[in-house]
Scaffold this motif. Structure first.
Motif, PDB file in Angstrom:
ATOM      1  N   UNK A 179      54.816  29.741  -3.128  1.00  0.00           N
ATOM      2  CA  UNK A 179      55.272  30.633  -2.057  1.00  0.00           C
ATOM      3  C   UNK A 179      54.876  29.900  -0.768  1.00  0.00           C
ATOM      4  N   UNK A 180      55.186  30.438   0.432  1.00  0.00           N
ATOM      5  CA  UNK A 180      54.893  29.637   1.623  1.00  0.00           C
ATOM      6  C   UNK A 180      53.435  29.187   1.685  1.00  0.00           C
ATOM      7  N   UNK A 181      53.232  27.896   1.907  1.00  0.00           N
ATOM      8  CA  UNK A 181      51.896  27.270   2.019  1.00  0.00           C
ATOM      9  C   UNK A 181      51.034  27.417   0.759  1.00  0.00           C
ATOM     10  N   UNK A 182      51.649  27.714  -0.341  1.00  0.00           N
ATOM     11  CA  UNK A 182      50.939  27.946  -1.596  1.00  0.00           C
ATOM     12  C   UNK A 182      51.531  26.993  -2.634  1.00  0.00           C
TER      13      UNK A 182
ATOM     14  N   UNK B 191      38.594  13.502  -5.185  1.00  0.00           N
ATOM     15  CA  UNK B 191      39.255  13.084  -3.945  1.00  0.00           C
ATOM     16  C   UNK B 191      39.992  14.256  -3.312  1.00  0.00           C
ATOM     17  N   UNK B 192      40.757  14.974  -4.125  1.00  0.00           N
ATOM     18  CA  UNK B 192      41.536  16.099  -3.600  1.00  0.00           C
ATOM     19  C   UNK B 192      40.608  17.177  -3.049  1.00  0.00           C
ATOM     20  N   UNK B 193      39.497  17.445  -3.748  1.00  0.00           N
ATOM     21  CA  UNK B 193      38.556  18.468  -3.288  1.00  0.00           C
ATOM     22  C   UNK B 193      37.992  18.093  -1.922  1.00  0.00           C
ATOM     23  N   UNK B 194      37.681  16.817  -1.762  1.00  0.00           N
ATOM     24  CA  UNK B 194      37.113  16.350  -0.501  1.00  0.00           C
ATOM     25  C   UNK B 194      38.150  16.447   0.625  1.00  0.00           C
ATOM     26  N   UNK B 195      39.369  16.020   0.327  1.00  0.00           N
ATOM     27  CA  UNK B 195      40.390  15.965   1.385  1.00  0.00           C
ATOM     28  C   UNK B 195      40.963  17.335   1.719  1.00  0.00           C
ATOM     29  N   UNK B 196      41.068  18.221   0.736  1.00  0.00           N
ATOM     30  CA  UNK B 196      41.739  19.492   0.970  1.00  0.00           C
ATOM     31  C   UNK B 196      40.758  20.624   1.287  1.00  0.00           C
ATOM     32  N   UNK B 197      39.480  20.399   0.983  1.00  0.00           N
ATOM     33  CA  UNK B 197      38.436  21.349   1.377  1.00  0.00           C
ATOM     34  C   UNK B 197      38.719  22.773   0.930  1.00  0.00           C
ATOM     35  N   UNK B 198      38.542  23.687   1.874  1.00  0.00           N
ATOM     36  CA  UNK B 198      38.665  25.114   1.581  1.00  0.00           C
ATOM     37  C   UNK B 198      40.069  25.528   1.144  1.00  0.00           C
ATOM     38  N   UNK B 199      41.041  24.660   1.401  1.00  0.00           N
ATOM     39  CA  UNK B 199      42.409  25.007   1.020  1.00  0.00           C
ATOM     40  C   UNK B 199      42.601  24.982  -0.499  1.00  0.00           C
ATOM     41  N   UNK B 200      41.729  24.269  -1.188  1.00  0.00           N
ATOM     42  CA  UNK B 200      41.854  24.164  -2.636  1.00  0.00           C
ATOM     43  C   UNK B 200      41.123  25.340  -3.263  1.00  0.00           C
ATOM     44  N   UNK B 201      41.846  26.253  -3.899  1.00  0.00           N
ATOM     45  CA  UNK B 201      41.133  27.420  -4.422  1.00  0.00           C
ATOM     46  C   UNK B 201      40.880  27.354  -5.915  1.00  0.00           C
ATOM     47  N   UNK B 202      41.588  26.480  -6.629  1.00  0.00           N
ATOM     48  CA  UNK B 202      41.230  26.300  -8.041  1.00  0.00           C
ATOM     49  C   UNK B 202      41.609  24.917  -8.532  1.00  0.00           C
ATOM     50  N   UNK B 203      40.846  24.408  -9.508  1.00  0.00           N
ATOM     51  CA  UNK B 203      41.136  23.082 -10.052  1.00  0.00           C
ATOM     52  C   UNK B 203      41.489  23.188 -11.536  1.00  0.00           C
ATOM     53  N   UNK B 204      41.749  24.397 -12.006  1.00  0.00           N
ATOM     54  CA  UNK B 204      42.092  24.573 -13.426  1.00  0.00           C
ATOM     55  C   UNK B 204      43.316  25.470 -13.601  1.00  0.00           C
ATOM     56  N   UNK B 205      44.158  25.532 -12.565  1.00  0.00           N
ATOM     57  CA  UNK B 205      45.390  26.312 -12.675  1.00  0.00           C
ATOM     58  C   UNK B 205      45.219  27.807 -12.489  1.00  0.00           C
TER      59      UNK B 205
ATOM     60  N   UNK C 196      45.683  21.591  -9.746  1.00  0.00           N
ATOM     61  CA  UNK C 196      44.998  22.046  -8.545  1.00  0.00           C
ATOM     62  C   UNK C 196      45.878  23.078  -7.866  1.00  0.00           C
ATOM     63  N   UNK C 197      45.259  24.075  -7.237  1.00  0.00           N
ATOM     64  CA  UNK C 197      46.050  25.051  -6.497  1.00  0.00           C
ATOM     65  C   UNK C 197      45.509  25.195  -5.092  1.00  0.00           C
ATOM     66  N   UNK C 198      46.413  25.215  -4.164  1.00  0.00           N
ATOM     67  CA  UNK C 198      46.031  25.178  -2.757  1.00  0.00           C
ATOM     68  C   UNK C 198      46.777  26.238  -1.972  1.00  0.00           C
ATOM     69  N   UNK C 199      46.064  26.830  -1.010  1.00  0.00           N
ATOM     70  CA  UNK C 199      46.747  27.735  -0.083  1.00  0.00           C
ATOM     71  C   UNK C 199      46.401  27.361   1.346  1.00  0.00           C
ATOM     72  N   UNK C 200      47.394  27.355   2.208  1.00  0.00           N
ATOM     73  CA  UNK C 200      47.161  27.170   3.639  1.00  0.00           C
ATOM     74  C   UNK C 200      47.759  25.904   4.212  1.00  0.00           C
ATOM     75  N   UNK C 201      48.049  24.914   3.358  1.00  0.00           N
ATOM     76  CA  UNK C 201      48.598  23.658   3.863  1.00  0.00           C
ATOM     77  C   UNK C 201      50.091  23.577   3.573  1.00  0.00           C
ATOM     78  N   UNK C 202      50.890  23.073   4.539  1.00  0.00           N
ATOM     79  CA  UNK C 202      52.298  22.834   4.210  1.00  0.00           C
ATOM     80  C   UNK C 202      52.426  21.656   3.236  1.00  0.00           C
TER      81      UNK C 202
END
Lengths: 408, 408
Positions: free
Chosen positions: B215-218, B236-250, B184-190
């Motif tokens: 990188x910061x918040x990434x 679960x992660x998609x539900x909890x992280x919402x828009x912060x999750x930008x990809x689920x396949x790397x 999973x890849x996320x941007x915006x959350x510490x």
């Protein structure tokens, strides 16, 4: 003790499951080298108490200084404090002054204090707490006989912020700083070629050399020794490496270029295609670069190339976007629209697709305009898409640096 | 042996004098994890025979598989072969077939064969040579009782190229690959917030999690386990992280954005100031991005801002270059000159200088134009100049990604 040595133990499952590479060991090594203390070995171990205890025992048996980093946070996975106390045979004790510091830190970050944060105020009996200016996890320093053990956080930013204090606190008699350290930076030569050119320096017993590859063909050479020997080494390297050596004081290429532009009161602009903005991104990494950087035009489609820079439709048809002729028209167009004193315009094939036998991936033309002179360079790079972007960026910056350095 | 474990020994002074950070251990850990073998510990030791021998003894005592990397080149500093032979109690022997492979490799690289290259054909008796497709240093694999020791080159590119063969050669009964691995890849959350949000996943005994800050918040979150458990974890992660999750396949953010642009047949253009071309550089890191990336205008001086994008002199005077109004005029100007379907224009203060109490370092305005809608976002970042550039770049790409994902 004539030659104190050090060992690093990095604690954390994330270092052993491929999640992250350990950068703390190199950071600690650099800080210790400044005072002449060398690392004997380093280890990475899992978040398991027995693993940490074994590693600490191994380290304090052999090294004067043991630095344990990681595993001092508030969660139940953080076991470094317990393990160090066990290895040293002392109990953990609650330190009210450490707890006050932790609470103050949590407050400034707006984090509610929890019972588990208290754990961070437990340090081995007799240890001195070490302040953490950028996080809540405190460090600690313990002496045992003639040995010293230091616990630091695993977060690189926090560790880095605390290393200065650690080094300052070490016994003065352990320190034997090299008289002089110089950092040479080179672009254009492969590592093996630098190795060969500098053979006489490697073999000089009065010098200690380290090579660090920063990006393809871009290398930092650290030379430590007494001031006479390092001065001579700098002269030798300058003579042997010539134009490839862009700085002898650790300055980045974009900093050297920025300094030259500022000294000569000149402005700069770029027109980019295959680099996609990377040249401009690199120039503007230097604080204050808005004083000389005017603009960058990243023209990715042919239409944009023609419109913005006035490249003639005929040139694109006759020679293609990636050609000597287009590079020349682009840099002339850039000079016209930007009015910058120094202009660079690139066009090339970064790959992995888009290559042909005549125009393979890695073919790049760069047009330059400096001091009313215009010229074009042809490069043939190899590597990944990002490597070709990096090689092009560095080559362009270096070409302008060389031209400006030759000005009276 | 029900749970085979592994240890890594990285050999080389450069790992202990701060010249380079060891990235090989993480690379080896990732390759072994694919087949369910976990690293117990890793060590970095100096180019000294006794140090390597001690480390090998420690490793083969505890781990089923020991991987020694580095120190197998042709120079006199390369002592891994001798040390491994000594630790295993077997002699080194010259292997003609290995020598032939080395000579062939040298020939393709145009390097004259030297006597010291022959050293590389000496491997411990009973060992199997391992081919190196990208360098001259051969690897070797030795079995001793139920243990296996592998020697690999220290050059990351060569090591990486050989790991596949090493893993394939390991006994099948050692392997217990996780049924499923997701990235999973996320941007915006510490990082600490991700930790807290995903607490239930960390505590799930059927899952193994790893966090990697890019990188910061990434952040990249790797989740391994059986396919049912990882599927549930993804939900679960998609539900909890919402828009912060930008990809689920790397996938990288710029790859996700590129895919969306391509699917919707849209083009993109940027106007940059404080990012200095980094947004465009990032977009164009994706192969084939010339299909949708039209142009980037990096306007660093006020004059260039006005000229290229038609920002009114009055707006700059009344509100300043770093303002909501300028961001809006810039993105409208960009749309006009580029005709791109998606436009983003940023203006901000990357620091460290240039901030005021009203407009501090880290203040960034970004104007967006997508599907005939125009809006402006205000960001307040903190960090170094480069970190503010990174945060701005990722925020802009993410904003457009979210807008395009919400299209029917």
């Amino acid at each position: 003790m004539s030659h104190p040595t050090a060992a690093v133990i990095a604690v954390g499952n994330e270092l052993l499951n491929g999640s992250i590479a350990d950068t703390n060991t190199a950071e600690i090594a650099r800080a210790l080298q400044e005072v002449g203390i060398e690392l004997l070995f380093s280890m990475a171990v899992r978040d398991e108490k027995s693993e940490i205890v074994n590693a600490v025992n191994l380290a304090i048996e052999r090294a004067s200084l043991t630095v344990v980093c990681g595993g001092i946070g508030p969660t139940k996975d953080d076991l470094t404090r317990e393990a160090v106390a066990e290895a040293l045979g002392v109990p953990l004790e609650f330190r009210p002054e450490a707890w006050e510091a932790i609470k103050a830190r949590l407050k400034t970050r707006g984090v509610a204090e929890r019972e588990d944060h208290k754990k961070q105020a437990m340090i081995p009996k007799g240890a001195t707490p070490l302040k953490n200016p950028v996080g809540s996890a405190l460090g600690a320093m313990v002496k045992k006989d003639d040995r010293i053990l230091v616990m630091l956080p695993g977060v690189p930013k926090e560790l880095k912020a605390m290393l200065g204090e650690v080094v300052a606190t070490l016994p003065e008699e352990w320190k034997n700083p090299p008289k002089s350290v110089i950092r040479l930076r080179s672009f254009g030569l492969p590592e093996s070629e630098i190795d060969r050119l500098l053979e006489s320096l490697w073999n000089n017993p009065h010098l200690s050399l380290g090579l660090r590859v920063l990006s393809p063909r871009h290398t930092e050479i650290r030379i430590a020794g007494d001031s006479h020997a390092t001065f001579q080494a700098k002269e030798t390297a300058s003579r042997l490496m010539g134009d490839h050596l862009y700085s002898t004081n650790g300055e980045e290429l974009e900093e050297v270029l920025g300094r030259l532009l500022r000294q000569q009161g000149k402005s700069i602009a770029t027109a980019e295609s295959c680099t996609g903005g990377m040249i401009s991104h690199t120039i503007t990494n230097v604080p204050g670069s808005s004083d000389y950087m005017l603009e960058a035009l990243v023209t990715y489609s042919n239409e944009a190339k023609e419109q913005l820079l006035g490249v003639s439709h005929k040139t694109l048809l006759d020679h293609g976007a990636v050609s000597r002729e287009t590079a020349e028209e682009r840099v002339k167009g850039l000079r016209r629209v930007s009015g910058a004193d120094c202009c660079a315009a690139v066009t090339g094939i970064a790959g992995p697709g888009g290559g042909t036998p005549q125009k393979p991936v890695g073919l790049v033309f760069a047009g330059f305009y400096v001091d009313n002179k215009c010229w074009v360079r042809e490069y043939r790079f190899s590597g990944s898409r990002l490597e070709i972007k990096q090689l092009t960026t560095m080559s362009v910056l270096n070409e302008i640096r060389l031209k400006l350095e030759k000005n009276p």
